[in-house]
Design a protein around this motif. Sequence first.
Motif: not given
Length: 540
Positions: A466, A468, A470-471, A493-498, A500-501
């Motif tokens: 992975y 990203n 931003e992550y 926030e990082a977990e939410a992005i993870l 989402a991907d």
Amino acid sequence: MKKKLVTLASLFLALTFVLTGCGTKTGNETAKKVLRTNNSSEPGSLDPALAQGTHESWVLQHIFQGLMDYAEDGTIVNGVAESYELADDNVTYTFKLRKDAKWSNGDPVTAEDFEFAWKRALDPELAADYAYQLYYLKGGQAYNEGKGSKDDVGVKAIDAQTLEVVLEVPTGYFLELTAFYTYYPVNKKVVEANADWAKDAKSHVSNGAFKLTTWEHNSKIVIEKNTSFFDAAKVKLDAIEFAILEDENTAWQKYSGGEFDFLATVPAAVTNQLLTDKSAEITIGGQVGTYYYNLNSKEAPFDNVKVRKALALSIDRQTIVSKITMGGQIPAEGVTPFGMVDENGDEYRDGVGKLVTYDVTEAKKLFTEGLAEAGMTLEQFNAKNFVLLYNTSEAHQKIAQAVQEMWRTSLGIEIKLENVDFQVKLDREKAGDYDISRAGWIGDYMDPMTFLDLWYSTSSFNDAKYNNPEYDALVDEAKNSVDPKVRFNAMREAEAILMADMPVIPVYFYTQPYVQKTYVKGVYKPLINYPVLKYADIQK
């Protein structure tokens, strides 16, 4: 003559029983207390710097000890460190080592051994997978990446009993890290004299409650009480014998037949039956860990986020934990499990929210769109013969079969299954030689970062590859901030992005059901470790 042979055979059997029986008394002699169990997989290494999984760490936590350790109640306590001080700058620790800490060969454990061990684990030539756990040390990452000097790494032996440690930034869980096996010391003199010291029991030297005396590869490991251990008076077992059996059912048969005294891994059906029968031998141990699947997003169509999300949405996690694992596991809501607290002392998981759901309708929609975007039809997808890779275990097989069927009925796809030895699976994941692979992670310390930094772009355990920015930036912010609110907001926030991907698919949060005979006493289970047998006893 025949009578004489029978008599000799009887004497031999009696002597064997005396020598191997658990606490059996014969006259004034008490037989050695040997606890017999199963390790489930052959260790890749019993060198703390090179170990990377529970098949190694369970043995290591009994033959080594770090600066700090975990008590029975899960609190962090002194290990080799007799005391420590944290300076006002919140990054400089001074540890005072116990003067009675010794290696299994009788050498004193010194601050220089710790300095040597930590810098060795960071040495880019050693290529330790867990080197990144030492990036908390000032200059650690720079040295490991070939951009800095070993001399600039923030660990220094001031004298034989004094170790100075300087961190890059204040790290609230650093003491817990020093109880993790990558931070264990190694005997500098032994390692420098023999590069292969950890490959054979004859040359292996450790500083824990036990020492390695037998390693018959792919067969068994025996560790015996280390009389040089400073706390040896509290160690009641003479030895622990680990068989190495991959098959859970075979291990259970040996346990139920009296050949094992303890099992850390129990077949799901057995766990369910023992719980139903209210057996005194079963314990559901707490665990901070997540069971998940890696997706190889370097190959089509797994490089499409809609396809990845569709696969995640079509897994009925509740059915898996209630009908297959049956050991109190919890359907996953993200990658970080329950059991860790946030900046307010509240359950961290609750503040993140449910990021993983079961929705077949949405899964079908996303999968159709994702395949189209990938330029692939359903027939072409199935013609690829994609494989779900898992390590040999009945539990992993049943979960894989259930997921295989869920994907077939929900999305119309055909996924093959392949099982291999655990170490083979790990090696193939590192090489990117898989389509989908079963994985799991037990926390190394009690902070969400122990999960979130797995998928940092350069992490050696980022088997999903992975990437990203931003992550990564949020993980960096969480690691570098001294403000708890900023730290935890960045991790949430990082977990939410993870999620989402969706490079990985969380399935459930672990528990650890284990069994022990009623005569086995003194075993305890920290949330982030396998059951501790160090102070166990056999009382028959």
